[in-house]
Design a protein around this motif. Structure first.
Motif, PDB file in Angstrom:
ATOM      1  N   GLN A 190     -56.660 -43.865   4.316  1.00  0.00           N
ATOM      2  CA  GLN A 190     -55.253 -43.653   3.977  1.00  0.00           C
ATOM      3  C   GLN A 190     -54.692 -42.443   4.727  1.00  0.00           C
ATOM      4  OE1 GLN A 190     -55.341 -43.375  -0.314  1.00  0.00           O
ATOM      5  NE2 GLN A 190     -55.048 -45.596  -0.552  1.00  0.00           N
ATOM      6  N   ALA A 191     -55.497 -41.376   4.842  1.00  0.00           N
ATOM      7  CA  ALA A 191     -55.055 -40.185   5.587  1.00  0.00           C
ATOM      8  C   ALA A 191     -54.875 -40.502   7.069  1.00  0.00           C
ATOM      9  CB  ALA A 191     -56.058 -39.051   5.407  1.00  0.00           C
ATOM     10  N   ILE A 192     -55.768 -41.363   7.614  1.00  0.00           N
ATOM     11  CA  ILE A 192     -55.657 -41.742   9.025  1.00  0.00           C
ATOM     12  C   ILE A 192     -54.358 -42.502   9.272  1.00  0.00           C
ATOM     13  CG2 ILE A 192     -56.653 -43.183  10.836  1.00  0.00           C
ATOM     14  CD1 ILE A 192     -59.412 -42.531   9.700  1.00  0.00           C
ATOM     15  N   VAL A 193     -54.012 -43.425   8.345  1.00  0.00           N
ATOM     16  CA  VAL A 193     -52.768 -44.188   8.504  1.00  0.00           C
ATOM     17  C   VAL A 193     -51.561 -43.265   8.412  1.00  0.00           C
ATOM     18  CG1 VAL A 193     -51.330 -45.998   7.502  1.00  0.00           C
ATOM     19  CG2 VAL A 193     -53.808 -46.300   7.624  1.00  0.00           C
ATOM     20  N   LEU A 194     -51.608 -42.305   7.472  1.00  0.00           N
ATOM     21  CA  LEU A 194     -50.501 -41.355   7.340  1.00  0.00           C
ATOM     22  C   LEU A 194     -50.357 -40.522   8.614  1.00  0.00           C
ATOM     23  CD1 LEU A 194     -48.310 -40.086   5.564  1.00  0.00           C
ATOM     24  CD2 LEU A 194     -50.038 -38.517   4.675  1.00  0.00           C
ATOM     25  N   LEU A 195     -51.495 -40.065   9.169  1.00  0.00           N
ATOM     26  CA  LEU A 195     -51.457 -39.313  10.427  1.00  0.00           C
ATOM     27  C   LEU A 195     -50.884 -40.175  11.545  1.00  0.00           C
ATOM     28  CD1 LEU A 195     -52.195 -36.838  12.158  1.00  0.00           C
ATOM     29  CD2 LEU A 195     -54.495 -37.811  12.413  1.00  0.00           C
ATOM     30  N   ALA A 196     -51.245 -41.458  11.554  1.00  0.00           N
ATOM     31  CA  ALA A 196     -50.744 -42.369  12.589  1.00  0.00           C
ATOM     32  C   ALA A 196     -49.225 -42.489  12.528  1.00  0.00           C
ATOM     33  CB  ALA A 196     -51.389 -43.742  12.431  1.00  0.00           C
ATOM     34  N   MET A 197     -48.651 -42.459  11.324  1.00  0.00           N
ATOM     35  CA  MET A 197     -47.197 -42.538  11.201  1.00  0.00           C
ATOM     36  C   MET A 197     -46.529 -41.315  11.834  1.00  0.00           C
ATOM     37  SD  MET A 197     -46.735 -45.449   9.945  1.00  0.00           S
ATOM     38  CE  MET A 197     -44.956 -45.251   9.976  1.00  0.00           C
ATOM     39  N   TYR A 198     -47.129 -40.143  11.662  1.00  0.00           N
ATOM     40  CA  TYR A 198     -46.566 -38.941  12.274  1.00  0.00           C
ATOM     41  C   TYR A 198     -46.723 -38.964  13.793  1.00  0.00           C
ATOM     42  CZ  TYR A 198     -45.459 -36.532   7.956  1.00  0.00           C
ATOM     43  OH  TYR A 198     -44.875 -36.169   6.764  1.00  0.00           O
ATOM     44  N   LEU A 199     -47.882 -39.434  14.276  1.00  0.00           N
ATOM     45  CA  LEU A 199     -48.076 -39.540  15.725  1.00  0.00           C
ATOM     46  C   LEU A 199     -47.122 -40.569  16.326  1.00  0.00           C
ATOM     47  CD1 LEU A 199     -51.982 -39.411  15.951  1.00  0.00           C
ATOM     48  CD2 LEU A 199     -50.350 -37.567  16.401  1.00  0.00           C
ATOM     49  N   LEU A 200     -46.862 -41.645  15.576  1.00  0.00           N
ATOM     50  CA  LEU A 200     -45.910 -42.659  16.033  1.00  0.00           C
ATOM     51  C   LEU A 200     -44.520 -42.051  16.212  1.00  0.00           C
ATOM     52  CD1 LEU A 200     -45.416 -45.710  16.598  1.00  0.00           C
ATOM     53  CD2 LEU A 200     -44.832 -45.925  14.164  1.00  0.00           C
ATOM     54  N   SER A 201     -44.107 -41.215  15.276  1.00  0.00           N
ATOM     55  CA  SER A 201     -42.782 -40.594  15.362  1.00  0.00           C
ATOM     56  C   SER A 201     -42.696 -39.635  16.544  1.00  0.00           C
ATOM     57  CB  SER A 201     -42.457 -39.859  14.060  1.00  0.00           C
ATOM     58  OG  SER A 201     -43.244 -38.690  13.915  1.00  0.00           O
ATOM     59  N   ILE A 202     -43.770 -38.884  16.801  1.00  0.00           N
ATOM     60  CA  ILE A 202     -43.768 -37.948  17.937  1.00  0.00           C
ATOM     61  C   ILE A 202     -43.685 -38.710  19.249  1.00  0.00           C
ATOM     62  CG2 ILE A 202     -45.139 -36.235  19.172  1.00  0.00           C
ATOM     63  CD1 ILE A 202     -46.273 -35.361  16.452  1.00  0.00           C
ATOM     64  N   GLY A 203     -44.464 -39.805  19.360  1.00  0.00           N
ATOM     65  CA  GLY A 203     -44.418 -40.617  20.572  1.00  0.00           C
ATOM     66  C   GLY A 203     -43.044 -41.213  20.802  1.00  0.00           C
ATOM     67  N   ALA A 204     -42.415 -41.714  19.712  1.00  0.00           N
ATOM     68  CA  ALA A 204     -41.072 -42.288  19.836  1.00  0.00           C
ATOM     69  C   ALA A 204     -40.057 -41.228  20.247  1.00  0.00           C
ATOM     70  CB  ALA A 204     -40.656 -42.924  18.517  1.00  0.00           C
ATOM     71  N   THR A 205     -40.203 -40.028  19.723  1.00  0.00           N
ATOM     72  CA  THR A 205     -39.278 -38.935  20.051  1.00  0.00           C
ATOM     73  C   THR A 205     -39.330 -38.602  21.534  1.00  0.00           C
ATOM     74  OG1 THR A 205     -39.510 -38.003  17.823  1.00  0.00           O
ATOM     75  CG2 THR A 205     -38.676 -36.538  19.550  1.00  0.00           C
ATOM     76  N   LEU A 206     -40.537 -38.448  22.064  1.00  0.00           N
ATOM     77  CA  LEU A 206     -40.679 -38.119  23.481  1.00  0.00           C
ATOM     78  C   LEU A 206     -40.250 -39.295  24.362  1.00  0.00           C
ATOM     79  CD1 LEU A 206     -44.093 -36.199  23.437  1.00  0.00           C
ATOM     80  CD2 LEU A 206     -41.780 -35.248  23.482  1.00  0.00           C
ATOM     81  N   GLY A 207     -40.591 -40.516  23.947  1.00  0.00           N
ATOM     82  CA  GLY A 207     -40.165 -41.691  24.718  1.00  0.00           C
ATOM     83  C   GLY A 207     -38.664 -41.858  24.722  1.00  0.00           C
ATOM     84  N   GLY A 208     -38.031 -41.655  23.556  1.00  0.00           N
ATOM     85  CA  GLY A 208     -36.573 -41.743  23.481  1.00  0.00           C
ATOM     86  C   GLY A 208     -35.898 -40.693  24.336  1.00  0.00           C
ATOM     87  N   ALA A 209     -36.467 -39.479  24.342  1.00  0.00           N
ATOM     88  CA  ALA A 209     -35.908 -38.415  25.171  1.00  0.00           C
ATOM     89  C   ALA A 209     -35.994 -38.777  26.653  1.00  0.00           C
ATOM     90  CB  ALA A 209     -36.643 -37.098  24.898  1.00  0.00           C
ATOM     91  N   PHE A 210     -37.117 -39.400  27.056  1.00  0.00           N
ATOM     92  CA  PHE A 210     -37.283 -39.782  28.455  1.00  0.00           C
ATOM     93  C   PHE A 210     -36.250 -40.827  28.864  1.00  0.00           C
ATOM     94  CE2 PHE A 210     -39.265 -42.338  31.827  1.00  0.00           C
ATOM     95  CZ  PHE A 210     -39.509 -41.336  32.760  1.00  0.00           C
TER      96      PHE A 210
END
Length: 707
Positions: free
Chosen positions: A454-474
């Motif tokens: 469950q902690a891994i999935v929660l961490l994955a959600m935060y990593l997903l948001s960071i990746g989307a943020t940088l991709g959107g900025a690009f």
């Protein structure tokens, strides 16, 4: 009498380089007598304060920190517009703040300001640091060379502030001598034509009009065309003129400082150099910064929790008291269920906003934040972001609202806009309740590689948001165009103890701006949502009411509570917002959602965490809606009447988490984006794109996990 007061009120503009103590002097002069507005046609705030005694009153205008009056950023444009009288009435006087430790750099801007012909006074700040560095400034010689009054100050210790106030009240500003003669740089015939057309007094005013002709978007088109024609007619190149002017000014500044500044040998090493060897290290510097941000991030959660709970409970008590005290009816319900929660939805953010900006003010005052910007510029720039973008993005993991507000420090308008548009993709604390409940419903509590799944999935959600943020900025970097050149010019000031008064003032003003500005929009939408959820077509609402009365009449007292909850859900279904939920069900069915989840999507626009309470109400779960375990247990038993399958299966839950990770489900964030950009264009486009992207990502997620 009012006309007399208005006539006596004069405006003083404070200008200087970043980190020279300009804002400290402004705060010392004005205290809490400040207000924030905006310049006409410009998307950056202006801060105005008041200073008065028994006889006179002055408006003090704090201009953005800038290194010159060249059109490299919006800060320089604001300074030009204010000092030329284009943004507001031209200031009567200028208070020019210089860094005693670096007069050579400060005097580039100071000499330009002096050549505008406005009465000026020079404040040479940080005299204590200059003394420690062996720098001595001969103020008498400086006055004799420039013709401007000189005051030596240490604004952090309030040293010299009485002299500044006395000079202001006695109006001892003076029109300085011309610092740089533009003969040979700007053709006199051209200067004369510009001065004649725009009623200007000095050659440098004419030069400024010419330099900013292509950058001032608010200037009349006819004036811009005329100025452009003059450049062609006189065969002038703006860039060459600026380079020639800068070189000429630097030569004059060098000659001036040789006369007025003396320096003793510098010490071999000092504390700042020793700290920078570690804090600015190309490897360890990043580790220290991440550790510090983690510490601040955790402190914001821990310290804000108690006051936020108290605010939440306080508003709940007020709403309950109003409901019990006032006569029952629509007006009472509106106040108790619409207005009071709406105001509470604004005020509850204050602890996080105040703490976050308090920490940022603390780091800024110590001198560390300038070093963070320098470190992160190399990492952020490939994605179209600025070194200063790191602060808003990290702030966005607590709450997007203070994160977006923190983007004001970015001078490049394109990079600031990109930061504003992508910050809501950072997973904020409001998403956490949604993630926790949905993960608890569908992800087993197993160990994988020694870590909780469950902690891994929660961490994955935060990593997903960071990746989307940088991709959107690009992507935004590729599509957004600007004439501004991106560069990083920042000071690395010495480390100093923070001024707690300045930190507290920052916390107060940031909270005040948020409540007064964003609160208006948030409150309005809260009332609309309450009305839509409380009323519906009379035929539908009356039918539900009659059915409920019949059921209550046939039931015993023990069953009445359960019947009330069941028909509360039916009344919600018959309300306008329920009808809206039914109407959007065909659109959201491909994502795995029914009309009840659709209502939660609509109501959670007020705030993402509203999803939990809305789902609990719609499905008529009993007990305390704040009890996550109770909600999880009862939602786990919910079955789709059409398919017979669980409503919250893995595919639906993961689809919902992805949707909430990407969608603009927060009206307070929308209000802040509007406030920061001063237009509805960007928040509307942002909402459309984020919602569309969220829908597509949620659809793909549902198809993957349902196959």
């Amino acid at each position: 009498m009012e006309a007399l007061i208005a006539k006596q009120t004069k405006t003083i503009a404070i200008i200087g380089n970043p980190n020279v103590g300009k804002s400290s002097i402004f705060n010392q002069l004005t205290g809490l007598k400040q207000k924030v507005g905006n310049y006409p046609g410009i998307t950056v705030d202006k801060t105005v304060g008041a200073l008065k005694n028994k006889e006179k009153q002055f408006h003090i205008l704090d201009l953005p920190g800038t290194y010159s009056l060249y059109p490299k950023s919006e800060d320089e444009l604001i300074a030009h517009r204010v000092l030329s009288g284009k943004a507001d009435a031209k200031p009567d006087y200028i208070l020019m703040v210089l860094d005693a430790c670096n007069l050579e750099r400060s005097f580039l801007l100071a000499s330009q300001v002096m050549d505008l012909g406005i009465p000026v006074a020079l404040v040479v700040n940080m005299k204590d640091l200059a003394e420690k560095k062996g720098i001595k400034v001969n103020t008498f010689k400086l006055f004799r060379e420039t013709g401007a009054p000189i005051i030596l100050t240490d604004a952090r210790k309030n040293d010299g502030m009485d002299q500044i106030k006395s000079m202001i009240f006695e109006e001892k500003f003076a029109a300085p001598k011309t610092f740089l003669n533009l003969d040979g740089l700007l053709p006199q015939d051209l200067s004369g034509k510009i001065k004649s057309r725009f009623s200007l007094e000095t050659d440098y005013q004419a030069f400024q009009y010419l330099v900013f002709a292509g950058y001032d978007l608010t200037a009349p088109a006819a004036d811009k065309v005329w100025l452009t024609r003059q450049l062609v007619e006189f065969d002038c190149d703006i860039r060459s003129l600026q380079i020639a002017e800068t070189n000429a000014r630097n030569k004059e500044i060098e000659l001036l400082l040789e006369k007025v500044v003396s320096k003793d040998p510098l010490p071999q090493r000092n504390l700042t150099q020793k700290l920078d060897n570690f804090l600015m290290h190309p490897v360890m510097g990043y580790f220290f910064f991440l550790a510090l941000m983690l510490l601040i991030f955790q402190a914001i959660f821990a310290w804000a929790e108690v006051p936020m709970d108290l605010i939440d409970e306080g508003f709940a008590m007020v709403g309950s008291w109003i409901a019990e005290t006032l006569p029952s009816g629509a007006f009472t319900d509106l106040i108790a269920e619409g207005i009071i929660p709406g105001i509470g939805g604004v005020v509850i953010f204050i602890p996080q906003i105040a703490l976050l900006f308090g920490f940022l003010a603390f780091l800024e005052d110590t001198g560390y934040m300038s070093r963070v910007v320098y470190l992160m510029d190399r990492v952020m720039r490939p994605f179209g972001l600025h070194g200063k973008s790191v602060v808003p993005l990290i702030s966005g993991m607590a709450c997007a609202i203070p994160g977006i507000m923190a983007s004001r420090s970015i001078s490049n308008s394109k990079e600031r806009l990109i930061t504003i548009l992508v910050t809501p993709w950072m997973s904020c604390s409001a998403r956490l309740p949604v993630y926790i409940i949905l993960i608890g419903l569908t992800v087993p509590d197993d160990l994988v590689w020694g870590m909780n799944l469950q902690a891994i999935v929660l961490l994955a959600m935060y990593l997903l948001s960071i990746g989307a943020t940088l991709g959107g900025a690009f992507l935004l970097k590729l599509f957004l165009k600007t004439n501004e050149q991106s560069y990083l010019l920042t000071d690395l000031p010495v480390y100093r103890m923070p001024r707690w008064k300045a930190v507290l003032l920052t916390m107060f003003h940031k909270s005040k701006v948020f409540v007064l500005e964003a609160g208006k929009v948030i409150l309005s939408i809260s009332i609309v949502l309450w009305i839509l959820a409380s009323y519906g077509p009379s035929n539908l609402m009356d039918a539900v009411e009659q059915e409920k009365e019949t059921a209550l009449a046939q039931a015993d007292e023990a069953e009445s509570g359960e019947i009330e909850e069941i028909y509360a859900s039916k009344e919600l279904e018959a309300s306008y917002i329920g009808i809206l939920g039914k109407s959007i069900e065909p659109v959201i069915r491909p994502l795995g959602y029914d009309w009840k989840i659709g209502i939660a999507l609509i109501t959670s626009f007020a705030a993402r965490e509203v999803f939990v309470g809305t789902i609990a109400t719609i499905y008529s779960v009993g007990g305390d809606p704040e009890n996550d375990l109770t909600i999880r247990e009862k939602l786990a038993r919910e079955v789709d009447p059409e398919t017979g399958e669980k409503v919250f299966n893995k595919a639906t839950a993961f689809s919902l988490m992805v949707f909430y990770a990407f969608a603009m489900q927060c009206m307070s964030t929308l209000a802040i984006v509007y406030r920061e950009t001063k237009t509805w264009k960007w928040p509307v486009l942002q909402t459309i794109f984020m919602t569309g992207f969220a829908y597509l990502a949620a659809f793909i997620t549902y198809q993957i996990f349902s196959s």
